[in-house]
Design a protein around this motif. Sequence first.
Motif, mmCIF file in Angstrom:
data_model
loop_
_atom_site.group_PDB
_atom_site.id
_atom_site.type_symbol
_atom_site.label_atom_id
_atom_site.label_comp_id
_atom_site.label_asym_id
_atom_site.label_seq_id
_atom_site.Cartn_x
_atom_site.Cartn_y
_atom_site.Cartn_z
ATOM 1 N N SER A 93 0.834 -1.197 0.000
ATOM 2 C CA SER A 93 0.000 0.000 0.000
ATOM 3 C C SER A 93 0.873 1.253 0.000
ATOM 4 C CB SER A 93 -0.900 0.012 1.244
ATOM 5 O OG SER A 93 -1.418 1.314 1.472
ATOM 6 N N LEU A 94 0.634 2.144 -0.964
ATOM 7 C CA LEU A 94 1.435 3.362 -1.072
ATOM 8 C C LEU A 94 1.278 4.242 0.166
ATOM 9 C CD1 LEU A 94 3.361 5.021 -2.782
ATOM 10 C CD2 LEU A 94 1.384 6.062 -3.919
ATOM 11 N N VAL A 95 0.079 4.264 0.731
ATOM 12 C CA VAL A 95 -0.153 5.052 1.949
ATOM 13 C C VAL A 95 0.678 4.500 3.099
ATOM 14 C CG1 VAL A 95 -1.860 5.744 3.676
ATOM 15 C CG2 VAL A 95 -2.460 5.795 1.243
ATOM 16 N N VAL A 96 0.646 3.179 3.273
ATOM 17 C CA VAL A 96 1.444 2.527 4.324
ATOM 18 C C VAL A 96 2.917 2.820 4.106
ATOM 19 C CG1 VAL A 96 2.199 0.285 5.233
ATOM 20 C CG2 VAL A 96 -0.230 0.710 4.804
ATOM 21 N N PHE A 97 3.356 2.689 2.860
ATOM 22 C CA PHE A 97 4.761 2.932 2.532
ATOM 23 C C PHE A 97 5.174 4.362 2.857
ATOM 24 C CE2 PHE A 97 7.853 4.564 -0.544
ATOM 25 C CZ PHE A 97 8.941 3.762 -0.236
ATOM 26 N N MET A 98 4.364 5.326 2.454
ATOM 27 C CA MET A 98 4.721 6.736 2.665
ATOM 28 C C MET A 98 4.711 7.106 4.149
ATOM 29 S SD MET A 98 5.584 7.996 -0.199
ATOM 30 C CE MET A 98 5.566 9.775 0.090
ATOM 31 N N VAL A 99 3.694 6.632 4.884
ATOM 32 C CA VAL A 99 3.623 6.935 6.321
ATOM 33 C C VAL A 99 4.820 6.326 7.053
ATOM 34 C CG1 VAL A 99 2.332 6.508 8.453
ATOM 35 C CG2 VAL A 99 1.121 7.247 6.384
ATOM 36 N N ALA A 100 5.121 5.056 6.756
ATOM 37 C CA ALA A 100 6.258 4.390 7.397
ATOM 38 C C ALA A 100 7.566 5.075 7.025
ATOM 39 C CB ALA A 100 6.297 2.915 7.007
ATOM 40 N N SER A 101 7.681 5.522 5.779
ATOM 41 C CA SER A 101 8.902 6.206 5.332
ATOM 42 C C SER A 101 9.098 7.534 6.060
ATOM 43 C CB SER A 101 8.852 6.456 3.818
ATOM 44 O OG SER A 101 8.944 5.247 3.104
ATOM 45 N N VAL A 102 8.036 8.323 6.166
ATOM 46 C CA VAL A 102 8.130 9.611 6.862
ATOM 47 C C VAL A 102 8.543 9.403 8.315
ATOM 48 C CG1 VAL A 102 6.796 11.576 7.726
ATOM 49 C CG2 VAL A 102 6.497 10.828 5.352
ATOM 50 N N ILE A 103 7.916 8.420 8.981
ATOM 51 C CA ILE A 103 8.250 8.137 10.387
ATOM 52 C C ILE A 103 9.703 7.675 10.513
ATOM 53 C CG2 ILE A 103 7.787 6.613 12.346
ATOM 54 C CD1 ILE A 103 4.820 6.625 11.414
ATOM 55 N N ALA A 104 10.080 6.695 9.679
ATOM 56 C CA ALA A 104 11.418 6.105 9.790
ATOM 57 C C ALA A 104 12.513 7.103 9.457
ATOM 58 C CB ALA A 104 11.522 4.891 8.862
ATOM 59 N N ARG A 105 12.383 7.793 8.330
ATOM 60 C CA ARG A 105 13.424 8.727 7.942
ATOM 61 C C ARG A 105 13.456 9.937 8.885
ATOM 62 N NH1 ARG A 105 16.976 5.725 5.816
ATOM 63 N NH2 ARG A 105 17.728 6.889 4.021
ATOM 64 N N GLY A 106 12.298 10.353 9.365
ATOM 65 C CA GLY A 106 12.254 11.438 10.337
ATOM 66 C C GLY A 106 12.995 11.071 11.611
ATOM 67 N N ILE A 107 12.713 9.868 12.128
ATOM 68 C CA ILE A 107 13.406 9.394 13.338
ATOM 69 C C ILE A 107 14.907 9.359 13.087
ATOM 70 C CG2 ILE A 107 13.825 7.365 14.787
ATOM 71 C CD1 ILE A 107 10.819 6.749 14.552
ATOM 72 N N ARG A 108 15.297 8.788 11.950
ATOM 73 C CA ARG A 108 16.716 8.616 11.627
ATOM 74 C C ARG A 108 17.455 9.956 11.612
ATOM 75 N NH1 ARG A 108 19.829 5.309 8.029
ATOM 76 N NH2 ARG A 108 21.843 6.302 7.781
ATOM 77 N N PHE A 109 16.972 10.911 10.833
ATOM 78 C CA PHE A 109 17.707 12.157 10.637
ATOM 79 C C PHE A 109 17.544 13.136 11.803
ATOM 80 C CE2 PHE A 109 16.973 10.860 6.064
ATOM 81 C CZ PHE A 109 18.238 10.343 5.915
ATOM 82 N N PHE A 110 16.371 13.150 12.429
ATOM 83 C CA PHE A 110 16.187 14.063 13.556
ATOM 84 C C PHE A 110 16.913 13.565 14.807
ATOM 85 C CE2 PHE A 110 13.083 16.038 10.857
ATOM 86 C CZ PHE A 110 13.093 17.365 11.257
ATOM 87 N N ALA A 111 17.070 12.252 14.935
ATOM 88 C CA ALA A 111 17.863 11.729 16.054
ATOM 89 C C ALA A 111 19.325 12.133 15.899
ATOM 90 C CB ALA A 111 17.738 10.210 16.126
ATOM 91 N N VAL A 112 19.850 11.991 14.676
ATOM 92 C CA VAL A 112 21.228 12.411 14.407
ATOM 93 C C VAL A 112 21.379 13.911 14.676
ATOM 94 C CG1 VAL A 112 22.944 12.744 12.573
ATOM 95 C CG2 VAL A 112 21.728 10.565 12.764
ATOM 96 N N ALA A 113 20.427 14.708 14.152
ATOM 97 C CA ALA A 113 20.484 16.151 14.347
ATOM 98 C C ALA A 113 20.405 16.514 15.829
ATOM 99 C CB ALA A 113 19.342 16.826 13.579
ATOM 100 N N GLY A 114 19.518 15.853 16.565
ATOM 101 C CA GLY A 114 19.353 16.140 17.984
ATOM 102 C C GLY A 114 20.596 15.833 18.794
#
Length: 197
Positions: free
Chosen positions: A133-154
């Motif tokens: 599901s494209l919706v599932v993919f996009m939501v999971a991607s936003v969460i995962a990549r957000g966690i990844r890059f904002f954790a590094v930034a933080g």
Amino acid sequence: MLRALYDWTMNLAASRHATAALAGVSFVESSVFPIPPDALLIPMILADRSKAWYYATVATIASVIGGLFGYLIGAFLYQAVAAPILAFYGYGDAFEAFAAKYNEWGAWAVLIAGVTPFPYKVITIASGATHLSLVVFMVASVIARGIRFFAVAGLLYAFGPPIRTFIEKRLGLVFTVFLLLLAGGFIIIKYILPGSH
């Protein structure tokens, strides 16, 4: 070759085009490029920690859009090239079974690959090929990549250069263990606890 790509990426981090380069690397890493955006993100934030959240936002948005591109590669090039070959050799049904199982756990695959050192591009293409599901993919991607890059930034914003070694060598392992524990908790709730009643 990887060393040359890494050196080229580091040179970009020091250039006046660094933000555009970060967006570009974040985009292509989600579908084809072997060097992770962190190679640019880390030195850029260390050079100007006040822009940590801005850089994390750029990396997240570009990476998610790049992930969508990888999804489209899997969805359309798979149908044009791989599917007829699999069908010719009698493996079409095997792929259908794989696709069904992948779709059952696809959100977890995207989350784990999006946060850990596992190549995110493999999951973006597989997600398109299996028609997750494209919706599932996009939501999971936003969460995962957000966690990844904002954790590094933080971490870099809070601790600066001393935390760099931890991020480069151990953060992926920490994320992996965290997600495995989280997934294990959901599996226990879904499959084990109901049977104990």
